[in-house]
Write an enzyme that holds these catalytic residues in place. Structure first.
Site, PDB file in Angstrom:
ATOM      1  N   CYS A 124       0.802  -1.223   0.000  1.00  0.00           N
ATOM      2  CA  CYS A 124       0.000   0.000   0.000  1.00  0.00           C
ATOM      3  C   CYS A 124       0.838   1.278   0.000  1.00  0.00           C
ATOM      4  O   CYS A 124       0.302   2.367  -0.230  1.00  0.00           O
ATOM      5  CB  CYS A 124      -0.949  -0.004   1.191  1.00  0.00           C
ATOM      6  N   HIS A 276      -3.422   6.567   2.127  1.00  0.00           N
ATOM      7  CA  HIS A 276      -3.813   5.270   1.582  1.00  0.00           C
ATOM      8  C   HIS A 276      -5.250   4.985   1.988  1.00  0.00           C
ATOM      9  O   HIS A 276      -5.636   5.200   3.150  1.00  0.00           O
ATOM     10  CB  HIS A 276      -2.879   4.188   2.105  1.00  0.00           C
ATOM     11  N   ASN A 307     -10.513  -0.650  -0.947  1.00  0.00           N
ATOM     12  CA  ASN A 307      -9.067  -0.589  -0.716  1.00  0.00           C
ATOM     13  C   ASN A 307      -8.367  -1.256  -1.898  1.00  0.00           C
ATOM     14  O   ASN A 307      -8.480  -2.461  -2.090  1.00  0.00           O
ATOM     15  CB  ASN A 307      -8.743  -1.308   0.595  1.00  0.00           C
TER      16      ASN A 307
END
Length: 351
Positions: A124, A276, A307
Site C-alpha cells: 500500500c 492510503h 481498498n
C-alpha cells in the site's frame, strides 16, 4: 597515470507530477452482495470501514489491463506517448509471476520499449515509493519523463468468507507521469519499513492451506481431489486488524509531520490530504491527530472503490481532480502504509 573522470548526466533542478490517470474495476459490488459468507451486514461494514461499494474487475480483465488503462489515461493528459518515457515503474503485489516483470509487459504494450522497467513490491506504500524513485531519476538527469503505476487486482486474492481484509478490497490502477521542472513539485520522501511486524498483514499460499492449517478443516478425501482443489485455489490475504490500526495511528502521524517538515512547510500549508485508502476510520483518526486546516480536502475514494492497495492514492488523486474538489497547484500530502510493514510520505504539487 591519472585516471579518467567518469561522465555523469546533467542533473535538473527539480521534478513534478505532470498528470495523473486511473482505471477502476468495471463492476461496483455493494455491501449487500458480500455480507452472507462473512455473516455481516451493510450497516456493520459501512460503520467500520466507510465502504459502500468496491470496484472489481471481471475475470477477463487482468492486472496488466488495469495498469495499461491507467497509463494510457495519464499519458494522454500529459500529452505524451510511451516513446517519451525514460522509465516505467509499476508497484503491485498482485502480479503472480515473478518474471517477467509487469512493468516490462506494460512498457511494451504502451510503446515505451526500450525504456527500463521494473516492479516495486511495497504494497500500500508502493505508489509513494515509486514517486520517490521517479523524482530521483528525473532530478539525476537519468530520465526526462518517468511513468509510475500503482495497480492491483485484489479480487484475485479474495476468500469470500474472510472477515479480516477481503471484504475491503477492490481492483484498479492509478498512474502518474513525473517530469523535470524548474521549481520543486515533489518534496523529499520520508519512508521506511518494519519487517518485525510482517505478520500483521500476510499472504497465505492458498485458501485451501489456510483452511487446513488455521481452521482445522479436514483434508480432501482423495489425493486426486486434493490436487484438483489446490489447483483451483489462489493466494489470499489475512490481516490482524487491531494491530494494523494501532500501528498506523501511533506511527503515521509522526511520518506525516516529518514529510511536511521536509518540504519546508507547516500543516496549515496543506490543501489536500491523500492517505492510503485503507479504512475510513483510519483516515478520520489521522485527520484528528494531524490538525490540518478546516478546509483541507480529503481523499475518500475508498467509499466507492474499496481498498486498492498500491492504486489507492493515485486513484483518490484522480477522482479529486476529475470532480473538481482539488485543483492544479494545490499542495498535497500523500502517505501510504501497509504490508511489510512499509510506509512512505511526501508532499507534492498537484498537476
Amino acid at each position: 597515470m591519472t585516471k579518467p573522470t567518469l561522465a555523469q548526466p546533467e542533473p535538473v533542478p527539480a521534478s513534478r507530477i505532470l498528470a495523473v490517470g486511473g482505471m477502476r474495476g468495471g463492476t461496483l459490488v455493494p455491501n449487500d452482495d458480500i455480507i452472507g459468507p462473512i455473516n455481516s451486514s451493510d450497516e456493520w461494514i459501512t460503520q467500520r470501514t466507510g465502504i459502500r461499494t468496491r470496484a472489481r474487475a471481471g475475470r477477463e480483465v487482468s492486472v496488466k489491463d488495469l495498469a495499461v488503462g491507467a497509463a494510457e489515461d495519464a499519458l494522454a493528459k500529459a500529452e505524451l506517448t510511451g516513446a517519451d518515457l525514460g522509465a516505467v515503474l509499476v508497484s503491485t503485489v498482485t502480479h503472480f509471476e515473478q518474471t517477467p516483470s509487469l512493468a516490462a509487459l506494460v512498457a511494451d504494450t504502451i510503446g515505451a520499449t526500450p525504456a527500463p522497467a521494473y516492479d516495486i513490491s511495497a504494497a500500500c506504500a508502493g505508489y509513494c515509493y515509486g514517486i520517490a524513485q521517479a523524482d530521483a531519476l528525473v532530478r539525476a538527469g537519468t530520465a526526462e519523463h518517468v511513468l509510475v503505476i500503482g495497480v492491483e487486482k485484489m479480487s484475485d486474492f479474495i476468500d469470500p468468507s474472510d472477515r479480516t481484509i477481503s471484504f475491503l478490497l477492490g481492483d484498479g490502477a492509478g498512474a502518474a507521469v513525473v517530469s523535470h521542472s524548474e521549481t520543486p513539485g515533489i518534496a523529499p520522501t520520508v519512508w521506511g519499513s518494519d519487517g518485525g511486524k510482517a505478520d500483521a498483514i500476510y499472504q497465505t499460499r492458498s485458501w485451501l492451506d489456510y483452511r487446513r492449517q488455521e481452521m482445522g478443516e479436514p483434508e480432501p478425501p482423495t489425493p486426486e481431489l486434493a490436487e484438483e482443489v489446490s489447483a483451483m485455489t489462489t493466494p489470499t490475504l489475512r490481516q490482524q486488524g487491531p494491530t494494523v490500526f494501532k500501528w498506523v495511528i501511533s506511527s503515521m502521524p509522526d511520518i506525516a509531520r516529518r514529510a511536511v517538515a521536509a518540504a519546508g512547510l507547516q500543516m496549515s500549508d496543506i490543501d489536500v490530504f491523500l492517505p492510503h485508502q485503507a479504512n475510513m476510520r483510519i483516515t478520520d483518526q489521522l485527520l484528528k491527530l494531524l490538525k490540518f486546516r478546516e478546509d483541507v480536502v480529503v481523499g475518500r475514494d475508498i467509499a466507492d472503490t474499496g481498498n486498492t492497495s498500491a492504486a489507492s492514492i493515485p486513484l483518490a488523486t484522480e477522482r479529486l481532480l476529475r470532480e473538481g474538489q482539488a485543483k492544479s497547484g494545490d499542495i498535497a500530502l500523500q502517505i501510504g502504509f501497509g504490508a511489510g510493514l512499509v510506509y512512505a510520505a511526501q508532499v507534492v504539487v498537484l498537476p
